[in-house]
Design an enzyme around this catalytic site. Structure first.
Site, mmCIF file in Angstrom:
data_model
loop_
_atom_site.group_PDB
_atom_site.id
_atom_site.type_symbol
_atom_site.label_atom_id
_atom_site.label_comp_id
_atom_site.label_asym_id
_atom_site.label_seq_id
_atom_site.Cartn_x
_atom_site.Cartn_y
_atom_site.Cartn_z
ATOM 1 N N ARG A 154 0.827 -1.219 0.000
ATOM 2 C CA ARG A 154 0.000 0.000 0.000
ATOM 3 C C ARG A 154 0.865 1.276 0.000
ATOM 4 O O ARG A 154 1.840 1.351 -0.699
ATOM 5 C CB ARG A 154 -0.956 0.003 1.201
ATOM 6 C CG ARG A 154 -1.653 -1.321 1.415
ATOM 7 C CD ARG A 154 -2.848 -1.496 0.540
ATOM 8 N NE ARG A 154 -3.276 -2.889 0.610
ATOM 9 C CZ ARG A 154 -4.518 -3.274 0.780
ATOM 10 N NH1 ARG A 154 -5.463 -2.393 0.874
ATOM 11 N NH2 ARG A 154 -4.815 -4.555 0.803
ATOM 12 N N LYS A 201 5.593 -6.119 7.366
ATOM 13 C CA LYS A 201 5.299 -6.931 6.172
ATOM 14 C C LYS A 201 6.160 -6.374 5.049
ATOM 15 O O LYS A 201 5.903 -5.296 4.518
ATOM 16 C CB LYS A 201 3.822 -6.915 5.796
ATOM 17 C CG LYS A 201 3.628 -7.698 4.490
ATOM 18 C CD LYS A 201 2.244 -8.152 4.167
ATOM 19 C CE LYS A 201 2.306 -8.836 2.800
ATOM 20 N NZ LYS A 201 1.064 -9.301 2.278
ATOM 21 N N GLY A 302 -1.553 -19.138 4.884
ATOM 22 C CA GLY A 302 -2.779 -18.378 4.658
ATOM 23 C C GLY A 302 -3.917 -19.305 4.300
ATOM 24 O O GLY A 302 -4.642 -19.831 5.164
ATOM 25 N N CYS A 326 -5.193 -27.328 1.227
ATOM 26 C CA CYS A 326 -5.730 -26.371 0.246
ATOM 27 C C CYS A 326 -5.288 -26.792 -1.160
ATOM 28 O O CYS A 326 -4.203 -27.329 -1.338
ATOM 29 C CB CYS A 326 -5.160 -24.999 0.610
ATOM 30 S SG CYS A 326 -5.239 -23.771 -0.674
ATOM 31 N N CYS A 333 -12.008 -18.296 -1.425
ATOM 32 C CA CYS A 333 -11.315 -17.231 -0.678
ATOM 33 C C CYS A 333 -11.123 -15.997 -1.556
ATOM 34 O O CYS A 333 -11.861 -15.016 -1.445
ATOM 35 C CB CYS A 333 -9.994 -17.765 -0.134
ATOM 36 S SG CYS A 333 -8.965 -18.583 -1.354
ATOM 37 N N CYS A 345 -13.867 -21.262 2.384
ATOM 38 C CA CYS A 345 -13.106 -22.241 1.607
ATOM 39 C C CYS A 345 -14.045 -23.272 0.981
ATOM 40 O O CYS A 345 -14.947 -23.776 1.651
ATOM 41 C CB CYS A 345 -12.119 -22.938 2.539
ATOM 42 S SG CYS A 345 -11.262 -24.290 1.752
ATOM 43 N N ALA A 376 -19.267 -35.045 -2.886
ATOM 44 C CA ALA A 376 -20.425 -34.923 -1.988
ATOM 45 C C ALA A 376 -20.581 -36.193 -1.152
ATOM 46 O O ALA A 376 -20.731 -36.132 0.074
ATOM 47 C CB ALA A 376 -21.690 -34.626 -2.788
ATOM 48 N N GLN A 403 -16.207 -36.918 -10.041
ATOM 49 C CA GLN A 403 -15.782 -35.948 -11.056
ATOM 50 C C GLN A 403 -14.446 -35.282 -10.748
ATOM 51 O O GLN A 403 -13.826 -34.700 -11.630
ATOM 52 C CB GLN A 403 -16.831 -34.840 -11.178
ATOM 53 C CG GLN A 403 -18.040 -35.199 -11.995
ATOM 54 C CD GLN A 403 -18.967 -33.993 -12.027
ATOM 55 O OE1 GLN A 403 -18.564 -32.890 -12.361
ATOM 56 N NE2 GLN A 403 -20.215 -34.211 -11.661
ATOM 57 N N LYS A 413 -4.192 -28.482 -13.154
ATOM 58 C CA LYS A 413 -5.255 -28.848 -12.207
ATOM 59 C C LYS A 413 -4.894 -30.038 -11.317
ATOM 60 O O LYS A 413 -5.711 -30.467 -10.500
ATOM 61 C CB LYS A 413 -6.554 -29.162 -12.977
ATOM 62 C CG LYS A 413 -7.108 -27.978 -13.736
ATOM 63 C CD LYS A 413 -7.768 -27.004 -12.797
ATOM 64 C CE LYS A 413 -8.090 -25.721 -13.496
ATOM 65 N NZ LYS A 413 -9.285 -25.071 -13.089
HETATM 66 C C1 LIG Z 1 -8.550 -14.051 0.339
HETATM 67 C C2 LIG Z 1 -7.201 -13.444 0.608
HETATM 68 C C3 LIG Z 1 -7.112 -12.141 1.051
HETATM 69 C C4 LIG Z 1 -5.863 -11.570 1.295
HETATM 70 N N1 LIG Z 1 -5.807 -10.292 1.784
HETATM 71 C C5 LIG Z 1 -4.600 -9.749 2.097
HETATM 72 C C6 LIG Z 1 -4.535 -8.469 2.693
HETATM 73 O O1 LIG Z 1 -5.548 -7.834 2.933
HETATM 74 N N2 LIG Z 1 -3.315 -7.966 2.979
HETATM 75 C C7 LIG Z 1 -2.170 -8.653 2.732
HETATM 76 O O2 LIG Z 1 -1.097 -8.157 3.015
HETATM 77 N N3 LIG Z 1 -2.196 -9.893 2.160
HETATM 78 C C8 LIG Z 1 -3.386 -10.451 1.854
HETATM 79 N N4 LIG Z 1 -3.445 -11.721 1.321
HETATM 80 C C9 LIG Z 1 -2.192 -12.437 1.017
HETATM 81 C C10 LIG Z 1 -1.813 -13.421 2.129
HETATM 82 O O3 LIG Z 1 -1.368 -12.738 3.258
HETATM 83 C C11 LIG Z 1 -0.717 -14.396 1.636
HETATM 84 O O4 LIG Z 1 0.432 -13.649 1.350
HETATM 85 C C12 LIG Z 1 -1.110 -15.179 0.404
HETATM 86 O O5 LIG Z 1 -2.387 -15.728 0.578
HETATM 87 C C13 LIG Z 1 -0.128 -16.296 0.062
HETATM 88 O O6 LIG Z 1 -0.086 -17.231 1.094
HETATM 89 P P1 LIG Z 1 -0.828 -18.675 1.028
HETATM 90 O O7 LIG Z 1 -0.385 -19.348 -0.223
HETATM 91 O O8 LIG Z 1 -0.380 -19.364 2.276
HETATM 92 O O9 LIG Z 1 -2.288 -18.395 1.013
HETATM 93 C C14 LIG Z 1 -4.683 -12.309 1.078
HETATM 94 C C15 LIG Z 1 -4.803 -13.641 0.652
HETATM 95 C C16 LIG Z 1 -6.034 -14.212 0.433
HETATM 96 C C17 LIG Z 1 -6.132 -15.659 -0.004
HETATM 97 S S1 SF4 Z 2 -11.078 -21.930 -1.524
HETATM 98 FE FE1 SF4 Z 2 -10.060 -23.206 -0.002
HETATM 99 S S2 SF4 Z 2 -8.998 -24.769 -1.218
HETATM 100 FE FE2 SF4 Z 2 -9.506 -23.110 -2.612
HETATM 101 S S3 SF4 Z 2 -7.700 -21.799 -2.549
HETATM 102 FE FE3 SF4 Z 2 -9.118 -20.937 -1.070
HETATM 103 S S4 SF4 Z 2 -8.490 -21.882 0.823
HETATM 104 FE FE4 SF4 Z 2 -7.563 -23.114 -0.794
#
Ligand SMILES: Cc1cc2nc3c(=O)[nH]c(=O)nc-3n(C[C@H](O)[C@H](O)[C@H](O)COP(=O)(O)O)c2cc1C
Ligand code: SF4
Length: 627
Positions: A154, A201, A302, A326, A333, A345, A376, A403, A413
């Protein structure tokens, strides 16, 4: 295990090396207030054993962004309740302070990447923002927050950025000038909340991607300056604001696993404070190996924790196989947040619904039969058996996953296999009575005399009744994916929905194939994640896939199809036609079961209309949990 060892940050001891990074959740009220939904979500994470949780994007001003807000003393109470619920589980809370500098005058000009604001904001306004952030930190401390995280993306990241910062004053130009605001902020926070550890961060702009952070070549020096200024910990992640969320939140198959670990490791070498990183880490063995190699000190999870908040507890209990991993689909998400909905999720029905969805032990043990071993059916069997029921699951195939076994075949995938593995492992380890390779009938079910039958017979691909659809060149997209049918040469895929696009991508990866997609609607891949779409479209361009939108197929001949577009007749030559226009729910007779007062519930694709994995999991979870 190193993952479970404690670590000191400033004057705080974190109980283990696993953290939840900042995520916008969408759970807060429209005014940014902490809701019971936020509290239930974060408390559930804390209960699962993670050492600290970053509460994402806490705004120190009354901004328009949909995030938690702490700009007024009246908001302290909400954060206090949130901290109490996290602390109950011996977990620390971190406030991630961000500011986009939401001043009305520049709001209209405020681009997604802040390129105007960062260059126009005055020194006075920057000082005012620092004051507001310090006041927010003081409020956070009063609320019981343990650590403050500065969001180095930001505004802070835009000022650090060589791409976005074009200023000529003391905040622009040299590295010293571009990082002046960040360092001033650190020093001011140290004074405002003395004794409170500061996490930063640390958003890195790599040569490949990112805009809003520090350049990789400057990162080691900046990290040292932050340490000298009093920062107690760094959270190293990919810089954002490229307009493509896939950069920071990569979907399956686009970025390697642990895609930021080696960059974090380079920076860690330069500092003596703990370093965490994040990004596509799912597996405890991989997480442990990263710590063992001393690449970072703390692992951020995350999406992994959205899918399974009990990740740490399962690691403690040495139950790695029980972790629901995940699949990086980004559907529930990231897509939800982009569409102004809340985090949920697709694999974990409880995520986002922690207040209402809990598996409770049944008072009376019942006999439950599940018909169908797709997502399911498997989820229903998993939940019903966790409730303590006796569960029998039938599937006419000898393998489980339904499926999902097709869904994991197209390019990128393959990660869907993690979902099949988890669901299969659950039913096997929970002693569900699996009766595979048997097409079950109502008669068989009546003989078993069950208390409840959950019907999860899925859907089938539709072959539409087009003139010529019985021509031998016509194939079924599902059969192409499972290898039952083969095509080559000039291939027309009819239907540009998700399955059509995926099968087209699968077929065009063979260089000798020439693939066309014919779609009645005005666009293809509707419903596909924005984080996946650019890759899909690039692949189509790379492989010369021809896309015919607004084309209705009227006739199929042995070497061409006749389409209608804007009242014109178009002839598209082809050797094969692959049908991908959609799926229809499969039927399963249940009248006799109902006549015998057996509870019957349809779940997943066979319920109302063929849908997606989220629908399969959620309908199954709810139906099974109600028994
Ligand atoms: C739905 C979602 C919202 C996120 N929102 C933010 C955010 O507001 N600020 C931020 O710094 N990172 C945000 N991130 C990034 C996460 O902090 C993280 O860096 C990213 O998901 C990668 O990690 P992961 O593979 O473990 O999910 C977001 C990630 C997701 C999935
Ligand atoms: S919806 Fe669930 S499975 Fe798909 S990326 Fe997000 S956390 Fe991972």
């Amino acid at each position: 295990m190193k993952l479970l060892e404690s670590i000191n940050v400033g004057n705080i001891t974190l109980k283990n090396r696993v953290m939840f990074p900042p995520l916008t959740t969408g759970y807060e009220g429209r005014d940014g207030s902490i809701t019971t939904q936020s509290i239930s979500f974060y408390e559930r994470l804390a209960k699962g054993g993670v050492s600290y949780i970053v509460i994402g994007d806490v705004s120190p001003i009354n901004s328009f962004s949909p995030t938690p807000k702490l700009y007024d003393d009246s908001q302290i109470i909400g954060f206090n309740k949130l901290c109490d619920s996290i602390h109950k589980h011996d977990c620390d809370a971190i406030n991630n302070l961000f500011t986009s500098g939401d001043m009305k005058a520049v709001r209209e000009k405020l681009h997604h990447d802040m390129k105007h604001f960062v260059n126009e904001v005055s020194e006075d306004a920057l000082n005012d923002i620092i004051n507001k952030m310090c006041n927010c930190a003081i409020r956070a401390q009063k609320a019981g927050v343990d650590i403050i995280q500065i969001h180095g993306d930001r505004l802070v990241g835009s000022l650090c950025s060589t791409i976005l910062n074009k200023r000529n004053d003391k905040f622009g130009g040299t590295l010293e000038n571009r990082t002046r605001f960040a360092l001033q902020l650190v020093k001011s926070l140290k004074k405002a909340v003395p004794g409170m550890p500061i996490d930063y961060k640390f958003s890195v702009v790599t040569p490949e991607r990112g805009k809003c952070g520090i350049d990789l070549n400057e990162a080691p020096i900046f990290a040292k300056w932050l340490e000298e200024a009093g920062v107690d910990m760094l959270h190293i992640a990919q810089a954002n604001h490229t307009g493509n969320m896939a950069d920071t939140i990569p979907p399956m198959g686009i970025q390697p696993y642990g895609f930021f670990v080696d960059i974090a490791a380079q920076i860690k070498k330069e500092v003596n404070i703990p370093v965490s990183t994040v990004g596509r880490i799912f597996n405890p063995k991989m997480a442990e190996s990263i710590l063992e190699a001393d690449k970072v000190d703390i692992i951020g999870l995350g999406r992994t924790l959205l899918t399974d908040p009990d990740w740490v507890n399962k690691v403690k209990d040495n139950k790695f196989e029980d972790i629901r991993q995940c699949i990086s689909c980004n559907k529930g998400c990231t897509d939800n947040i982009q569409n102004r909905k809340f985090l949920s999720c697709v694999l974990n029905a409880e995520n986002g619904y922690e207040e209402t969805r809990k598996i409770t032990k049944a008072i009376t043990k019942k006999k439950v039969v599940v018909v169908g071993g797709g997502p399911a059916g498997l989820e229903a069997a998993r939940v019903a058996s966790l409730k303590g029921h006796d569960v029998i699951l039938f599937d006419e195939n000898t393998s489980l996953g339904g499926q999902l076994n097709l869904a994991c075949i197209p390019p990128r995938k393959n990660e869907i296999k993690r979902a099949i593995k988890f669901l299969t492992h659950s039913v096997c380890s929970q002693n569900v009575d699996l009766r595979l390779g048997k097409k079950v009938t109502q008669k068989d079910l009546l003989t078993l005399n069950p208390d409840a039958v959950l019907v999860a017979v899925g859907a089938s691909n539709v072959i539409p009744n087009i003139n010529g659809s019985n021509n031998p060149i016509v194939c079924d997209s599902w059969k192409i994916l499972n290898g039952e049918q083969q095509v080559f040469g000039n291939i027309a895929v009819i239907g540009g929905g998700m399955v059509g696009c995926e099968v087209a991508e699968y077929l065009c990866s063979e260089s000798k194939n020439k693939v066309s997609i014919i779609e009645m609607d005005n666009s293809i891949a509707k419903g596909e994640s924005n984080t996946i779409l650019p890759t899909l479209m690039n692949n189509f361009t790379k492989h010369n896939v021809k896309i015919y939108t607004n084309h209705k197929v009227n006739e199929i001949h042995k070497d061409y199809i006749l389409c209608e577009n804007d009242n014109n007749e178009i002839k598209i030559p082809c050797d094969y036609v692959v049908m991908a226009i959609g799926a229809r729910p499969n039927e399963f007779d249940v009248d006799k079961l109902l006549e015998n007062n057996i509870k019957v519930v349809k779940i997943g694709d066979c319920k109302d209309k063929a849908s997606d994995i989220e629908n399969a999991i959620k309908t199954a979870y709810d139906a099974a949990n109600e028994i």
